[in-house]
Design a protein around this motif. Structure first.
Motif, PDB file in Angstrom:
ATOM      1  N   GLU A 185      -3.142  -1.507   4.955  1.00  0.00           N
ATOM      2  CA  GLU A 185      -3.857  -2.485   4.136  1.00  0.00           C
ATOM      3  C   GLU A 185      -5.151  -2.869   4.834  1.00  0.00           C
ATOM      4  O   GLU A 185      -5.167  -3.123   6.037  1.00  0.00           O
ATOM      5  CB  GLU A 185      -2.988  -3.723   3.924  1.00  0.00           C
ATOM      6  CG  GLU A 185      -3.637  -4.762   3.036  1.00  0.00           C
ATOM      7  CD  GLU A 185      -2.734  -5.953   2.767  1.00  0.00           C
ATOM      8  OE1 GLU A 185      -3.152  -7.079   3.063  1.00  0.00           O
ATOM      9  OE2 GLU A 185      -1.608  -5.736   2.264  1.00  0.00           O
ATOM     10  N   ARG A 238      -5.275  -5.593  -3.763  1.00  0.00           N
ATOM     11  CA  ARG A 238      -4.855  -5.203  -2.415  1.00  0.00           C
ATOM     12  C   ARG A 238      -5.621  -3.926  -2.084  1.00  0.00           C
ATOM     13  O   ARG A 238      -5.463  -2.902  -2.749  1.00  0.00           O
ATOM     14  CB  ARG A 238      -3.354  -4.950  -2.372  1.00  0.00           C
ATOM     15  CG  ARG A 238      -2.836  -4.595  -0.987  1.00  0.00           C
ATOM     16  CD  ARG A 238      -1.343  -4.374  -0.959  1.00  0.00           C
ATOM     17  NE  ARG A 238      -0.561  -5.404  -1.592  1.00  0.00           N
ATOM     18  CZ  ARG A 238      -0.193  -6.561  -1.027  1.00  0.00           C
ATOM     19  NH1 ARG A 238      -0.563  -6.828   0.205  1.00  0.00           N
ATOM     20  NH2 ARG A 238       0.546  -7.422  -1.684  1.00  0.00           N
ATOM     21  N   PHE A 243      -6.464  -8.265   1.310  1.00  0.00           N
ATOM     22  CA  PHE A 243      -5.724  -8.762   0.155  1.00  0.00           C
ATOM     23  C   PHE A 243      -6.441 -10.007  -0.351  1.00  0.00           C
ATOM     24  O   PHE A 243      -6.666 -10.945   0.416  1.00  0.00           O
ATOM     25  CB  PHE A 243      -4.285  -9.105   0.527  1.00  0.00           C
ATOM     26  CG  PHE A 243      -3.482  -9.656  -0.625  1.00  0.00           C
ATOM     27  CD1 PHE A 243      -3.165  -8.850  -1.700  1.00  0.00           C
ATOM     28  CD2 PHE A 243      -3.082 -10.974  -0.632  1.00  0.00           C
ATOM     29  CE1 PHE A 243      -2.443  -9.347  -2.773  1.00  0.00           C
ATOM     30  CE2 PHE A 243      -2.356 -11.478  -1.700  1.00  0.00           C
ATOM     31  CZ  PHE A 243      -2.034 -10.661  -2.763  1.00  0.00           C
ATOM     32  N   CYS A 292       0.818  -1.222   0.000  1.00  0.00           N
ATOM     33  CA  CYS A 292       0.000   0.000   0.000  1.00  0.00           C
ATOM     34  C   CYS A 292       0.846   1.263   0.000  1.00  0.00           C
ATOM     35  O   CYS A 292       0.397   2.306  -0.463  1.00  0.00           O
ATOM     36  CB  CYS A 292      -0.924   0.005   1.217  1.00  0.00           C
ATOM     37  SG  CYS A 292      -2.196  -1.262   1.153  1.00  0.00           S
TER      38      CYS A 292
END
Length: 155
Positions: A86, A100, A89, A51
């Motif tokens: 994040e 993601r 995922f 990210c």
């Protein structure tokens, strides 16, 4: 007039024969050249950047400013990303296109802070050669593409 009637019957007969042949003849698989020829995406590696990838964040900043300027006649720019993390995922499993999902807070050129949600997606760049990004800045989704409140930009 009789000649036109014969043509109609002949055309109907040919169509009927073709329909019977299509129903009776088994369908064959495509040959090796036609089956998945130049379709590299039939198995994804899932190798996506984090990210915090500078190229992803830079792409978001650049395209955000361009969209604001071109479509909304606004001079807004993203000045800074912070609290980047994040969210998910591959939330739908291995068989789907890897994504993601990330969130962050951005500071804009007007000094206001907004949550941003973005995803880094495998093979979604121009012509599908590498990864691409999609994003939504909460409160600035003027086209309502990810409405309501950027919900559609999240997993």
């Amino acid at each position: 007039m009789e000649r036109g009637l014969h043509r109609r019957w002949a055309g109907a007969g040919i169509a009927a024969v073709m329909a019977v042949v299509a129903a009776v003849v088994p369908v064959r698989a495509a040959n090796i050249l036609l089956d998945n020829f130049w379709l590299p995406n039939d198995s994804y590696s899932g190798d996506l950047p984090a990210c915090t990838e500078p190229l992803a964040l830079g792409t978001i900043s650049m395209r955000f400013a361009e969209t604001e300027r071109m479509y909304w006649n606004a001079a807004l720019n993203i000045k800074d990303f912070f609290n980047v993390r994040e969210i998910a995922f591959r939330p739908w499993g291995e068989g789907f296109q890897p994504r993601r999902y990330c969130s962050a807070t951005v500071t804009l050129s007007d000094q206001r802070r907004h949550p941003i949600y973005y995803s880094i997606i495998a093979d979604s760049s121009f012509q599908g050669y590498t990864w691409g990004v999609e994003w939504c800045v909460e409160g600035l989704d003027k086209s309502l593409a990810y409405a309501p409140n950027c919900k559609m930009a999240r997993p």
